[in-house]
Design a protein around this motif. Structure first.
Motif, mmCIF file in Angstrom:
data_model
loop_
_atom_site.group_PDB
_atom_site.id
_atom_site.type_symbol
_atom_site.label_atom_id
_atom_site.label_comp_id
_atom_site.label_asym_id
_atom_site.label_seq_id
_atom_site.Cartn_x
_atom_site.Cartn_y
_atom_site.Cartn_z
ATOM 1 N N ALA A 154 40.833 33.798 38.074
ATOM 2 C CA ALA A 154 42.441 32.811 37.253
ATOM 3 C C ALA A 154 43.645 33.865 38.501
ATOM 4 O O ALA A 154 44.841 32.909 38.586
ATOM 5 C CB ALA A 154 42.884 33.596 36.429
ATOM 6 N N LEU A 155 43.587 34.719 38.822
ATOM 7 C CA LEU A 155 44.431 35.551 39.584
ATOM 8 C C LEU A 155 44.684 35.322 41.048
ATOM 9 O O LEU A 155 45.707 34.926 41.912
ATOM 10 C CB LEU A 155 44.465 36.689 39.914
ATOM 11 N N VAL A 156 43.965 34.647 41.394
ATOM 12 C CA VAL A 156 43.109 34.482 43.291
ATOM 13 C C VAL A 156 43.547 33.008 43.182
ATOM 14 O O VAL A 156 44.274 32.511 44.685
ATOM 15 C CB VAL A 156 42.334 34.873 43.983
ATOM 16 N N PHE A 157 42.329 32.512 42.863
ATOM 17 C CA PHE A 157 42.661 30.876 43.451
ATOM 18 C C PHE A 157 43.627 29.980 42.652
ATOM 19 O O PHE A 157 44.237 29.980 41.175
ATOM 20 C CB PHE A 157 41.131 30.277 42.810
ATOM 21 N N PRO A 158 44.019 29.060 43.326
ATOM 22 C CA PRO A 158 45.384 27.974 43.003
ATOM 23 C C PRO A 158 44.984 27.069 41.924
ATOM 24 O O PRO A 158 44.503 25.422 42.572
ATOM 25 C CB PRO A 158 45.776 27.677 44.191
ATOM 26 N N TYR A 191 43.806 45.309 39.758
ATOM 27 C CA TYR A 191 44.135 45.431 40.780
ATOM 28 C C TYR A 191 43.919 45.145 42.065
ATOM 29 O O TYR A 191 44.306 44.796 43.469
ATOM 30 C CB TYR A 191 43.010 47.044 41.099
ATOM 31 N N VAL A 192 42.890 44.898 41.971
ATOM 32 C CA VAL A 192 41.070 43.391 43.553
ATOM 33 C C VAL A 192 42.195 41.985 43.120
ATOM 34 O O VAL A 192 42.614 41.699 43.932
ATOM 35 C CB VAL A 192 39.868 43.332 42.901
ATOM 36 N N GLY A 193 42.411 41.685 41.766
ATOM 37 C CA GLY A 193 43.067 39.893 41.903
ATOM 38 C C GLY A 193 44.092 40.329 42.445
ATOM 39 O O GLY A 193 44.327 39.263 43.509
ATOM 40 N N MET A 194 45.382 41.022 41.700
ATOM 41 C CA MET A 194 46.393 40.908 42.796
ATOM 42 C C MET A 194 46.777 41.150 44.203
ATOM 43 O O MET A 194 47.283 40.688 44.710
ATOM 44 C CB MET A 194 47.679 42.200 42.393
ATOM 45 N N GLY A 195 45.969 42.164 44.412
ATOM 46 C CA GLY A 195 45.684 42.158 46.056
ATOM 47 C C GLY A 195 45.541 40.745 46.702
ATOM 48 O O GLY A 195 46.633 40.715 48.440
ATOM 49 N N PHE A 196 44.670 40.259 46.369
ATOM 50 C CA PHE A 196 44.248 39.150 46.978
ATOM 51 C C PHE A 196 44.728 38.373 46.900
ATOM 52 O O PHE A 196 45.313 36.827 47.539
ATOM 53 C CB PHE A 196 42.499 38.867 46.993
ATOM 54 N N ASP A 231 40.927 47.879 51.481
ATOM 55 C CA ASP A 231 41.987 48.590 50.323
ATOM 56 C C ASP A 231 43.235 48.646 51.253
ATOM 57 O O ASP A 231 44.321 48.903 50.102
ATOM 58 C CB ASP A 231 40.787 50.252 50.353
ATOM 59 N N SER A 232 43.417 48.876 51.954
ATOM 60 C CA SER A 232 44.883 49.480 52.605
ATOM 61 C C SER A 232 45.727 47.768 52.222
ATOM 62 O O SER A 232 46.584 47.379 51.628
ATOM 63 C CB SER A 232 44.767 49.180 53.920
ATOM 64 N N MET A 233 45.153 46.595 52.831
ATOM 65 C CA MET A 233 45.794 45.205 52.198
ATOM 66 C C MET A 233 45.923 45.545 51.018
ATOM 67 O O MET A 233 47.422 44.200 50.841
ATOM 68 C CB MET A 233 44.663 44.386 52.904
ATOM 69 N N LEU A 234 45.244 45.651 50.000
ATOM 70 C CA LEU A 234 45.435 45.647 48.919
ATOM 71 C C LEU A 234 46.976 45.800 48.179
ATOM 72 O O LEU A 234 47.579 45.099 47.217
ATOM 73 C CB LEU A 234 44.406 45.948 47.977
ATOM 74 N N PHE A 235 47.799 47.088 48.991
ATOM 75 C CA PHE A 235 48.674 48.362 48.749
ATOM 76 C C PHE A 235 49.633 47.146 49.655
ATOM 77 O O PHE A 235 50.763 47.302 49.422
ATOM 78 C CB PHE A 235 48.214 48.975 49.096
#
Length: 268
Positions: A63-67, A117-122, A253-257
């Motif tokens: 739900a967070l990542v996919f449009p 954490y993971v969803g918003m990063g991607f 991991d870096s990209m998520l931030f």
């Protein structure tokens, strides 16, 4: 090192065309990578992914990542994805009611935080590809992360003496960190020579260099955060999907931030 190089080459051969093509290909790829990242954290924690928690976490991440509004006509385009995400998070809270006091609010907090954490990063990774001068911005962000990582490793090996965060990652040094920042700045100067900041980002060169330093530092902090929870759970890598590199989170991991900070600073 040989295995790491081979894996990196294969991954780039597969990943770069997806980045260039964009559209549904990168949307699906980013979503799948995010779900795998959530799975890796579940595995570290010892939570069975084939469970109600795993299903809810997967759906919340999607739900967070996919449009979804682009492909599901019954969902209005203006629907706030965070509202859908929150409804799914309420499912974790519901488990505290229906589990006969065996599931606590603390246990519900872990999958909720992991998906956020993971969803918003991607999500922001995907937004960087989908808006504005998308490919230029996305590649700038990725290359800042990658050059920081390479520079920190090389400078750390050659000059590293003073530990950066010995309780979390004993091998990282202040000298390596500074080398990573310097490498990112050199990259930015070269990159922006081909893609002028005023045309592609709306900022002048000095501002972009300051942003690059911030992104490099934030990326290194993201790496330290992953090192902290791996040390907490007593694992060396987040997974084994990338031979020689570890798991998806070990590489992203870096990209998520970095990408959320790029968005906050107005690059996309």
């Amino acid at each position: 090192m040989k295995q790491r190089v081979i894996t990196a080459i294969i991954a780039l051969i597969l990943f770069i065309p997806v980045i260039i093509f964009g559209g549904w290909a990168i949307e699906i790829t980013a979503t799948v990578l995010a779900v795998i990242g959530v799975y890796e954290l579940f595995r570290m924690k010892g939570i069975e992914f084939k469970s109600i928690e795993g299903v809810l976490a997967s759906l919340a991440t999607i739900a967070l990542v996919f449009p979804i509004h682009k492909y599901l006509g019954f969902i209005p385009e203006g629907t706030d994805v965070l509202s859908i995400f929150y409804i799914l998070i309420m499912g974790f809270l519901a488990l505290t009611v229906f589990s006969k006091n065996t599931y606590s609010i603390e246990q519900a907090a872990f999958p909720a935080l992991v998906t956020l954490y993971v969803g918003m990063g991607f999500k922001y990774f995907l937004l960087a590809r989908g808006e504005g001068p998308s490919l230029v911005i996305l590649m700038f962000g990725l290359m800042v992360v990658w050059t920081t990582d390479i520079g920190a490793y090389m400078f750390g090996r050659a000059f590293g003496k003073n530990k950066l965060a010995p309780n979390v990652s004993p091998n990282k040094t202040l000298e390596g960190s500074a080398g990573g920042i310097l490498s990112a700045v050199v990259f930015a100067l070269i990159y922006l020579n081909f893609y002028p900041a005023q045309e592609y980002f709306g900022f002048n060169l000095v501002t972009m260099i300051i942003f690059t330093i911030i992104f490099s530092m934030v990326g290194q902090f993201g790496d330290l955060v992953e090192s902290a929870y791996k040390r907490h759970f007593g694992v060396k890598d987040s997974g084994k999907i990338l031979p020689g590199h570890g798991g998806i989170l070990d590489r992203f991991d870096s990209m998520l931030f970095v990408f959320p900070v790029m968005h906050i600073l107005g690059l996309f």
